[in-house]
Design a protein around this motif. Structure first.
Motif, PDB file in Angstrom:
ATOM      1  N   VAL A  42      -6.551   3.354   3.420  1.00  0.00           N
ATOM      2  CA  VAL A  42      -7.156   2.101   3.123  1.00  0.00           C
ATOM      3  C   VAL A  42      -6.248   1.656   2.008  1.00  0.00           C
ATOM      4  N   ILE A  43      -6.167   0.400   2.369  1.00  0.00           N
ATOM      5  CA  ILE A  43      -4.862  -0.476   1.603  1.00  0.00           C
ATOM      6  C   ILE A  43      -5.331  -1.637   1.205  1.00  0.00           C
ATOM      7  N   LYS A  44      -4.737  -2.483  -0.085  1.00  0.00           N
ATOM      8  CA  LYS A  44      -5.117  -3.805  -0.468  1.00  0.00           C
ATOM      9  C   LYS A  44      -3.811  -4.084  -1.134  1.00  0.00           C
ATOM     10  N   ASP A  45      -3.350  -5.387  -0.984  1.00  0.00           N
ATOM     11  CA  ASP A  45      -1.944  -5.757  -1.765  1.00  0.00           C
ATOM     12  C   ASP A  45      -2.637  -6.458  -2.956  1.00  0.00           C
ATOM     13  N   ILE A  46      -1.844  -5.904  -4.022  1.00  0.00           N
ATOM     14  CA  ILE A  46      -2.245  -6.657  -5.545  1.00  0.00           C
ATOM     15  C   ILE A  46      -0.871  -7.376  -5.976  1.00  0.00           C
ATOM     16  N   MET A 102      11.560  -4.957  -0.159  1.00  0.00           N
ATOM     17  CA  MET A 102      10.681  -3.997   0.223  1.00  0.00           C
ATOM     18  C   MET A 102       9.551  -4.131  -0.926  1.00  0.00           C
ATOM     19  N   GLN A 103       8.224  -4.111  -0.409  1.00  0.00           N
ATOM     20  CA  GLN A 103       7.071  -4.178  -1.402  1.00  0.00           C
ATOM     21  C   GLN A 103       6.934  -2.815  -2.036  1.00  0.00           C
ATOM     22  N   ARG A 104       6.723  -2.677  -3.510  1.00  0.00           N
ATOM     23  CA  ARG A 104       6.356  -1.333  -4.172  1.00  0.00           C
ATOM     24  C   ARG A 104       5.192  -0.899  -3.401  1.00  0.00           C
ATOM     25  N   VAL A 105       5.060   0.504  -3.321  1.00  0.00           N
ATOM     26  CA  VAL A 105       3.665   1.265  -2.880  1.00  0.00           C
ATOM     27  C   VAL A 105       3.327   2.216  -4.052  1.00  0.00           C
ATOM     28  N   ILE A 106       2.011   1.703  -4.385  1.00  0.00           N
ATOM     29  CA  ILE A 106       1.254   2.494  -5.633  1.00  0.00           C
ATOM     30  C   ILE A 106       0.138   3.148  -4.860  1.00  0.00           C
ATOM     31  N   VAL A 107       0.304   4.649  -5.231  1.00  0.00           N
ATOM     32  CA  VAL A 107      -0.810   5.485  -4.372  1.00  0.00           C
ATOM     33  C   VAL A 107      -1.662   5.866  -5.763  1.00  0.00           C
ATOM     34  N   THR A 108      -2.965   5.667  -5.673  1.00  0.00           N
ATOM     35  CA  THR A 108      -3.815   5.812  -6.745  1.00  0.00           C
ATOM     36  C   THR A 108      -4.022   7.123  -6.870  1.00  0.00           C
ATOM     37  N   ASP A 109      -4.439   7.708  -8.313  1.00  0.00           N
ATOM     38  CA  ASP A 109      -5.106   9.117  -8.655  1.00  0.00           C
ATOM     39  C   ASP A 109      -5.907   9.642  -7.634  1.00  0.00           C
ATOM     40  N   HIS A 110      -6.725   8.820  -7.464  1.00  0.00           N
ATOM     41  CA  HIS A 110      -7.798   9.300  -6.064  1.00  0.00           C
ATOM     42  C   HIS A 110      -7.055   9.785  -4.861  1.00  0.00           C
ATOM     43  N   ALA A 111      -6.338   8.802  -4.303  1.00  0.00           N
ATOM     44  CA  ALA A 111      -5.358   9.234  -3.186  1.00  0.00           C
ATOM     45  C   ALA A 111      -4.772  10.603  -3.254  1.00  0.00           C
ATOM     46  N   PHE A 161      -6.555   1.191   7.973  1.00  0.00           N
ATOM     47  CA  PHE A 161      -5.765   1.184   8.954  1.00  0.00           C
ATOM     48  C   PHE A 161      -5.273   2.596   9.501  1.00  0.00           C
ATOM     49  N   ARG A 162      -5.747   2.695  10.938  1.00  0.00           N
ATOM     50  CA  ARG A 162      -5.890   3.902  11.596  1.00  0.00           C
ATOM     51  C   ARG A 162      -4.546   4.335  12.305  1.00  0.00           C
ATOM     52  N   GLY A 163      -4.359   5.653  12.477  1.00  0.00           N
ATOM     53  CA  GLY A 163      -3.536   6.344  13.496  1.00  0.00           C
ATOM     54  C   GLY A 163      -1.955   6.339  12.976  1.00  0.00           C
ATOM     55  N   PHE A 164      -1.898   6.608  11.730  1.00  0.00           N
ATOM     56  CA  PHE A 164      -0.586   6.888  11.313  1.00  0.00           C
ATOM     57  C   PHE A 164      -0.287   8.575  11.611  1.00  0.00           C
ATOM     58  N   VAL A 165       0.940   8.977  11.726  1.00  0.00           N
ATOM     59  CA  VAL A 165       1.278  10.406  11.664  1.00  0.00           C
ATOM     60  C   VAL A 165       2.302  10.891  10.832  1.00  0.00           C
ATOM     61  N   ALA A 166       1.836  11.963   9.988  1.00  0.00           N
ATOM     62  CA  ALA A 166       2.797  12.528   9.201  1.00  0.00           C
ATOM     63  C   ALA A 166       3.932  13.279   9.796  1.00  0.00           C
ATOM     64  N   HIS A 207       4.562   0.996   4.360  1.00  0.00           N
ATOM     65  CA  HIS A 207       5.531  -0.024   4.587  1.00  0.00           C
ATOM     66  C   HIS A 207       5.721  -0.500   5.980  1.00  0.00           C
ATOM     67  N   GLU A 208       4.992   0.311   6.825  1.00  0.00           N
ATOM     68  CA  GLU A 208       5.003   0.087   8.136  1.00  0.00           C
ATOM     69  C   GLU A 208       3.797  -1.411   8.432  1.00  0.00           C
ATOM     70  N   ILE A 209       3.146  -1.582   7.583  1.00  0.00           N
ATOM     71  CA  ILE A 209       2.146  -2.470   7.860  1.00  0.00           C
ATOM     72  C   ILE A 209       2.660  -3.925   7.599  1.00  0.00           C
ATOM     73  N   PRO A 210       2.630  -4.746   8.210  1.00  0.00           N
ATOM     74  CA  PRO A 210       3.142  -6.149   8.068  1.00  0.00           C
ATOM     75  C   PRO A 210       2.241  -7.086   7.521  1.00  0.00           C
ATOM     76  N   GLY A 211       2.464  -7.922   6.965  1.00  0.00           N
ATOM     77  CA  GLY A 211       1.725  -9.163   6.131  1.00  0.00           C
ATOM     78  C   GLY A 211       1.096  -8.937   5.078  1.00  0.00           C
ATOM     79  N   HIS A 212       0.103  -9.767   4.598  1.00  0.00           N
ATOM     80  CA  HIS A 212      -0.194  -9.545   3.273  1.00  0.00           C
ATOM     81  C   HIS A 212      -1.919  -9.133   3.479  1.00  0.00           C
ATOM     82  N   ILE A 213      -2.377  -8.208   2.691  1.00  0.00           N
ATOM     83  CA  ILE A 213      -3.507  -7.399   2.972  1.00  0.00           C
ATOM     84  C   ILE A 213      -4.532  -8.079   1.435  1.00  0.00           C
ATOM     85  N   PRO A 214      -5.338  -9.045   1.650  1.00  0.00           N
ATOM     86  CA  PRO A 214      -6.239  -9.554   0.366  1.00  0.00           C
ATOM     87  C   PRO A 214      -7.385  -8.717   0.192  1.00  0.00           C
TER      88      PRO A 214
END
Length: 74
Positions: free
Chosen positions: A58-62, A1-10, A44-49, A32-39
């Motif tokens: 708004v996500i980017k893979d680093i 499972m890939q690490r998720v980094i939430v920026t200070d802005h977010a 990405f729209r429509g997530f429900v809390a 984590h639900e989003i598959p693949g690599h995001i360069p």
């Protein structure tokens, strides 16, 4: 499972009225639900809390993981 980094802005945006009732756990689960690599930064729209609030990410893979740049509440 890939690490998720939430920026200070977010994180700061979570205190805005538009992002009310969206938690960091909701953001991490959605990322984590989003598959693949995001360069490039992509919206990405429509997530429900858990609270029922709909939001976009708004996500980017680093090299160190998946970077959450911002959250847009609906």
């Amino acid at each position: 499972m890939q690490r998720v980094i939430v920026t200070d802005h977010a994180r700061k945006r979570l205190y805005d009225l538009r992002q009310d009732r969206i938690s960091v756990n909701d953001i991490e689960a959605a990322a984590h639900e989003i598959p693949g690599h995001i360069p490039t930064a992509t919206r990405f729209r429509g997530f429900v809390a858990r609270s029922g609030r709909v939001f976009d990410l708004v996500i980017k893979d680093i090299a160190t993981g998946r970077l959450v740049i911002t959250i847009i509440g609906k």
